[in-house]
Design a protein around this motif. Structure first.
Motif, mmCIF file in Angstrom:
data_model
loop_
_atom_site.group_PDB
_atom_site.id
_atom_site.type_symbol
_atom_site.label_atom_id
_atom_site.label_comp_id
_atom_site.label_asym_id
_atom_site.label_seq_id
_atom_site.Cartn_x
_atom_site.Cartn_y
_atom_site.Cartn_z
ATOM 1 N N ASP B 52 0.858 -1.188 0.000
ATOM 2 C CA ASP B 52 0.000 0.000 0.000
ATOM 3 C C ASP B 52 0.894 1.238 0.000
ATOM 4 O O ASP B 52 1.916 1.266 0.682
ATOM 5 C CB ASP B 52 -0.868 -0.018 1.275
ATOM 6 C CG ASP B 52 -1.864 1.120 1.310
ATOM 7 O OD1 ASP B 52 -1.966 1.843 0.302
ATOM 8 O OD2 ASP B 52 -2.540 1.291 2.343
ATOM 9 N N VAL B 53 0.517 2.276 -0.768
ATOM 10 C CA VAL B 53 1.343 3.489 -0.840
ATOM 11 C C VAL B 53 1.466 4.121 0.539
ATOM 12 O O VAL B 53 2.549 4.443 1.004
ATOM 13 C CB VAL B 53 0.743 4.523 -1.800
ATOM 14 C CG1 VAL B 53 1.415 5.872 -1.609
ATOM 15 C CG2 VAL B 53 0.883 4.077 -3.229
ATOM 16 N N ARG B 54 0.333 4.292 1.203
ATOM 17 C CA ARG B 54 0.327 5.047 2.455
ATOM 18 C C ARG B 54 0.381 4.092 3.636
ATOM 19 O O ARG B 54 -0.533 3.298 3.827
ATOM 20 C CB ARG B 54 -0.942 5.895 2.534
ATOM 21 C CG ARG B 54 -0.782 7.066 3.484
ATOM 22 C CD ARG B 54 -2.064 7.811 3.624
ATOM 23 N NE ARG B 54 -2.392 8.609 2.442
ATOM 24 C CZ ARG B 54 -3.214 9.638 2.503
ATOM 25 N NH1 ARG B 54 -3.768 10.000 3.636
ATOM 26 N NH2 ARG B 54 -3.503 10.305 1.421
ATOM 27 N N LEU B 55 1.461 4.167 4.395
ATOM 28 C CA LEU B 55 1.626 3.257 5.528
ATOM 29 C C LEU B 55 2.041 4.033 6.768
ATOM 30 O O LEU B 55 2.668 5.081 6.663
ATOM 31 C CB LEU B 55 2.728 2.233 5.206
ATOM 32 C CG LEU B 55 2.397 1.082 4.264
ATOM 33 C CD1 LEU B 55 3.606 0.192 4.104
ATOM 34 C CD2 LEU B 55 1.225 0.266 4.774
ATOM 35 N N LEU B 59 2.279 7.757 7.645
ATOM 36 C CA LEU B 59 1.030 7.859 6.881
ATOM 37 C C LEU B 59 1.180 8.805 5.701
ATOM 38 O O LEU B 59 0.251 9.504 5.321
ATOM 39 C CB LEU B 59 -0.135 8.293 7.766
ATOM 40 C CG LEU B 59 -0.705 7.158 8.618
ATOM 41 C CD1 LEU B 59 -1.814 7.646 9.518
ATOM 42 C CD2 LEU B 59 -1.225 6.026 7.734
ATOM 43 N N THR B 60 2.386 8.874 5.160
ATOM 44 C CA THR B 60 2.550 9.600 3.887
ATOM 45 C C THR B 60 2.819 8.533 2.842
ATOM 46 O O THR B 60 2.086 7.560 2.799
ATOM 47 C CB THR B 60 3.676 10.636 3.977
ATOM 48 O OG1 THR B 60 4.882 9.976 4.299
ATOM 49 C CG2 THR B 60 3.360 11.684 5.029
ATOM 50 N N ASP B 61 3.838 8.695 2.012
ATOM 51 C CA ASP B 61 4.052 7.703 0.953
ATOM 52 C C ASP B 61 5.089 6.661 1.377
ATOM 53 O O ASP B 61 5.861 6.189 0.568
ATOM 54 C CB ASP B 61 4.471 8.392 -0.329
ATOM 55 C CG ASP B 61 5.736 9.200 -0.135
ATOM 56 O OD1 ASP B 61 6.124 9.421 1.028
ATOM 57 O OD2 ASP B 61 6.335 9.604 -1.139
ATOM 58 N N GLU B 62 5.066 6.308 2.644
ATOM 59 C CA GLU B 62 6.063 5.400 3.203
ATOM 60 C C GLU B 62 6.173 4.077 2.434
ATOM 61 O O GLU B 62 7.271 3.581 2.198
ATOM 62 C CB GLU B 62 5.720 5.122 4.672
ATOM 63 C CG GLU B 62 6.709 4.248 5.359
ATOM 64 C CD GLU B 62 7.368 4.956 6.530
ATOM 65 O OE1 GLU B 62 6.923 6.060 6.875
ATOM 66 O OE2 GLU B 62 8.313 4.385 7.079
ATOM 67 N N GLY B 63 5.020 3.526 2.042
ATOM 68 C CA GLY B 63 5.021 2.254 1.318
ATOM 69 C C GLY B 63 5.767 2.359 0.002
ATOM 70 O O GLY B 63 6.601 1.519 -0.340
ATOM 71 N N LEU B 64 5.466 3.427 -0.733
ATOM 72 C CA LEU B 64 6.115 3.647 -2.025
ATOM 73 C C LEU B 64 7.619 3.814 -1.836
ATOM 74 O O LEU B 64 8.419 3.217 -2.562
ATOM 75 C CB LEU B 64 5.520 4.901 -2.672
ATOM 76 C CG LEU B 64 6.003 5.248 -4.071
ATOM 77 C CD1 LEU B 64 5.556 4.207 -5.063
ATOM 78 C CD2 LEU B 64 5.507 6.609 -4.495
ATOM 79 N N GLN B 65 8.002 4.606 -0.831
ATOM 80 C CA GLN B 65 9.429 4.832 -0.584
ATOM 81 C C GLN B 65 10.135 3.530 -0.225
ATOM 82 O O GLN B 65 11.239 3.264 -0.700
ATOM 83 C CB GLN B 65 9.631 5.860 0.547
ATOM 84 C CG GLN B 65 9.078 7.243 0.241
ATOM 85 C CD GLN B 65 9.701 7.869 -0.998
ATOM 86 O OE1 GLN B 65 10.780 7.474 -1.431
ATOM 87 N NE2 GLN B 65 9.020 8.832 -1.586
ATOM 88 N N CYS B 66 9.475 2.699 0.599
ATOM 89 C CA CYS B 66 10.039 1.400 0.966
ATOM 90 C C CYS B 66 10.254 0.542 -0.273
ATOM 91 O O CYS B 66 11.302 -0.068 -0.449
ATOM 92 C CB CYS B 66 9.099 0.656 1.894
ATOM 93 S SG CYS B 66 9.465 0.906 3.607
ATOM 94 N N ALA B 67 9.221 0.510 -1.120
ATOM 95 C CA ALA B 67 9.288 -0.313 -2.327
ATOM 96 C C ALA B 67 10.435 0.160 -3.215
ATOM 97 O O ALA B 67 11.214 -0.645 -3.731
ATOM 98 C CB ALA B 67 7.966 -0.236 -3.075
ATOM 99 N N LEU B 68 10.540 1.502 -3.372
ATOM 100 C CA LEU B 68 11.595 2.038 -4.234
ATOM 101 C C LEU B 68 12.969 1.719 -3.648
ATOM 102 O O LEU B 68 13.887 1.344 -4.388
ATOM 103 C CB LEU B 68 11.428 3.551 -4.406
ATOM 104 C CG LEU B 68 10.235 3.973 -5.267
ATOM 105 C CD1 LEU B 68 10.038 5.475 -5.216
ATOM 106 C CD2 LEU B 68 10.414 3.512 -6.707
#
Lengths: 432, 215
Positions: B52-55, B59-68
């Motif tokens: 999920d993008v927001r984690l 609760l910002t774009d943590e998911g996306l940053q983790c994935a990247l």
């Protein structure tokens, strides 16, 4: 650049000084004489024109304070009632002028201006002259034009070492002149100290806050109504429909499986639509990218959704306070929509920057221009949406003490800049 | 196939676990916040991550940053990003490294289980799965002075499906035409967009996005 500024300030100072010595002295003396002759009766005739002349004289100084030193001196002359004809009218007029504290403030200022004011005005010019003198003086001494007994500052002409130091002192004084920020500031600060009405700033601020609070309350009430309506007509209605479909499905599922299946797919469509509507609503309240990434990336994402190429430059060093972020975002969104809809532009650009505690966002396009900010109170009839929209934007920004500047000559290009004083509340966390 | 799942809403996480297990995926880890996700990706080395993008905690774009970040550490790690909303900005960031194996979908796509599972499989296999909304946004930008305007409606349809990450076979079945016809459209599209044709799904998407980026 600095040298030129210093010379200009010197020349202006000399002019101001001379003006103070002539104008202020004359006005001060004449006003005091008129006041003294009030009991004799003559003063009632001479005082009003003198006071009005002093006002214009002080107003001129206010303008120069703004243009030359960037200092704003507010004034608060009381409005004068319409003048009655005849002698009683003149007397009444005079009485009104005498009762206005501004009149007395200006009189005190005149007295100050012709003494300390004149000196402080002359100072930048005199310092330049003094500095130049440091170079000319030794030459004159060597040529025997100036007698040995003369002094330059504290340096004696009779001592050769001290003569050699004269250009050094001159250069130091000149350097001090050149590197002084705003050479005339002292003079105008002095004027401001005496001309500024007490608590004027405070009163103006209270008036402004009252007005913007009003706007903010109105705007948030309207926003709540919009959200309520959108929820009521949109997602809520769809969820009700879905519930009804599910009820029907329950009844049909064994009797008429084909029909039930059809209803299931309809319920699924309804739920998808409800989601879409909720998503749009969320975007309208607080766009997700804004929440996740902050203003600059949210503007970038917005730019990508525009049907025109929109170039976004600038990065913010951190996150802004959420309300400021949101106001700025929706303002940019509206400006971009305007540019796309009304400007007939081929290219739009946005620049976001944060400096000196102020957020500045500029939105420019190469369209046909002619955007005017309508005067307050008018709805901006001829220009339609874009114009009254700008007034709305200004109100929205006003809540944050922000300002909106529009430059849009007919034929374009248009540049709209908004500025909001605000603090950065946290450094950026994500790094992409 | 082993999956690491990151979703902070319990109901959705539960639903996703059940759905993935129903289609024979093995859940290696199911987490509800960014730091746990980073650890799980590091330790479990899954075949695919569904994020999920927001984690929490930000609760910002943590998911996306983790994935990247995980993809930087392990290039080509298949990641499918789910979001309540889709943004081109994020799609570009995911596609930027050009190694494929990425997906970016609206959470609603789980409504259609088969389609969603298909997307997970495609991403795990190194392909891409872009949400139709992203593609529609890209294609709906006014294509004035652009070769895109020269495409026929049918070719635009094919381009859309291609950009979502589908293979020719999938496009053919979706549009109910033969695979040969799709291949012909595809080569026409590449011709009109002046791109060298390629059979690789993933490179096709990158080409399409890169081309649209220039607009």
């Amino acid at each position: 650049m600095r040298v030129r500024r210093t010379l200009v300030a010197g020349a202006r100072g000399l002019w101001l000084g001379c003006l103070s010595l002539v104008g202020s002295v004359a006005l001060f003396c004449l006003t005091v004489l008129s006041l003294a002759s009030l009991p004799l009766g003559l003063g009632w005739l001479t005082l009003p024109p003198l006071v009005l002349l002093t006002r214009r004289y002080a107003d001129q100084r206010r303008r120069w304070a703004h243009d030359w030193a960037g200092l704003r001196i507010p004034d608060d002359h009381r409005p004068l009632p319409a003048r009655q004809p005849g002698l009683p009218g003149i007397a009444q007029h005079c009485y009104h002028l005498l009762r206005d504290p501004a009149t007395w403030r200006e009189l005190v200022w005149l007295g100050l201006d012709m003494t300390v004011g004149a000196l402080t005005a002359l100072l930048p010019g005199l310092l330049i002259v003094f500095g130049v003198e440091g170079f000319v003086f030794p030459v004159l001494i060597w040529n025997g034009v100036v007698p040995d007994s003369q002094l330059y500052g504290f340096l004696r002409a009779s001592d050769p070492t001290q003569v050699a130091l004269m250009p050094v002192l001159g250069a130091a004084v000149l350097a001090a002149c050149v590197f002084t920020p705003r050479p005339l500031a002292v003079h105008f600060r002095l004027a401001a100290a005496f001309l500024t009405p007490p608590k004027a700033e405070l009163a103006a601020r209270v008036a402004r806050l009252t007005e913007t609070r009003h706007d903010a309350v109105d705007a948030s009430a309207a926003e709540l109504r919009r959200i309520e309506r959108d929820l009521h007509d949109g997602a809520q209605a769809r969820l009700v429909a879905m519930g009804m479909d599910l009820g029907t499905i329950e009844a049909l599922i064994e009797r008429d499986p084909a029909k039930a299946k059809e209803l299931v797919s309809r319920a699924r469509t309804s739920s998808a639509q409800a989601l879409t509507e909720l998503r749009d609503l969320v975007r309208g309240i607080h766009p997700p990218v804004l929440a996740e990434r902050g203003l600059d990336d949210a503007v970038r994402a917005l730019a990508l959704r525009m049907p025109l190429p929109v170039e976004v430059t600038g990065r913010l060093p951190g996150r802004l306070e959420a309300p400021v972020e949101s106001a700025a975002y929706f303002s940019v969104s509206e400006l971009l929509t305007n540019a796309v809809k009304h400007a007939d532009a081929a290219r739009v650009w946005v620049d976001v920057e944060y400096a000196d505690g102020r957020l500045r966002v500029s939105v420019g396009d190469d369209g046909r221009g002619g955007v005017v900010l309508p005067a307050d109170g008018t709805s901006g009839s001829a220009g339609g949406g874009a114009r009254s929209g700008l007034r709305g934007l200004e109100r929205r920004l006003g809540t944050f003490d922000g300002i909106l500047a529009v430059s849009s000559p007919v034929g374009g290009p248009t540049l709209v800049t908004l500025e909001i004083p605000c603090a950065l509340c946290s450094p950026k966390t994500s790094s992409s | 196939m082993r999956v690491v799942l990151a979703e902070d809403l319990f109901l959705l996480r539960d639903g996703l676990i059940r759905m993935l297990e129903a289609f024979d995926f093995e859940i290696a880890a199911a987490v509800d916040n960014g730091p746990d996700l980073a650890r799980a990706l590091e330790e479990e080395r899954p075949d695919v991550a569904v994020v999920d993008v927001r984690l929490p905690p930000t609760l910002t774009d943590e998911g996306l940053q983790c994935a990247l970040a995980a993809r930087r550490a392990r290039p080509g790690l298949p990641v499918l990003v789910l979001s309540q909303h889709v943004e081109q900005l994020y799609a570009r960031e995911l596609l930027a490294d050009g190694t494929g194996g990425v997906g970016y979908l609206l959470k609603d796509r789980v409504f259609d289980a088969e389609q969603f599972i298909d997307a997970v499989r495609r991403v795990a296999a190194g392909g891409t799965a872009m949400d139709p909304q992203v593609i529609a946004q890209l294609l709906s930008r006014r294509s004035r002075d652009r070769p895109l305007a020269r495409l026929t409606p049918r070719e635009t349809e094919v381009l859309e499906l291609m950009a979502e990450g589908r293979s020719n076979t999938a496009i053919a079945s979706k549009l109910v035409v033969t695979e040969r016809a799709v291949a012909k459209h595809t080569s026409n599209i590449f011709g009109k967009l002046q791109l060298p044709p390629s059979d690789d799904d993933n490179r096709r998407v990158l080409a399409v996005l890169a081309y649209l980026d220039r607009g």
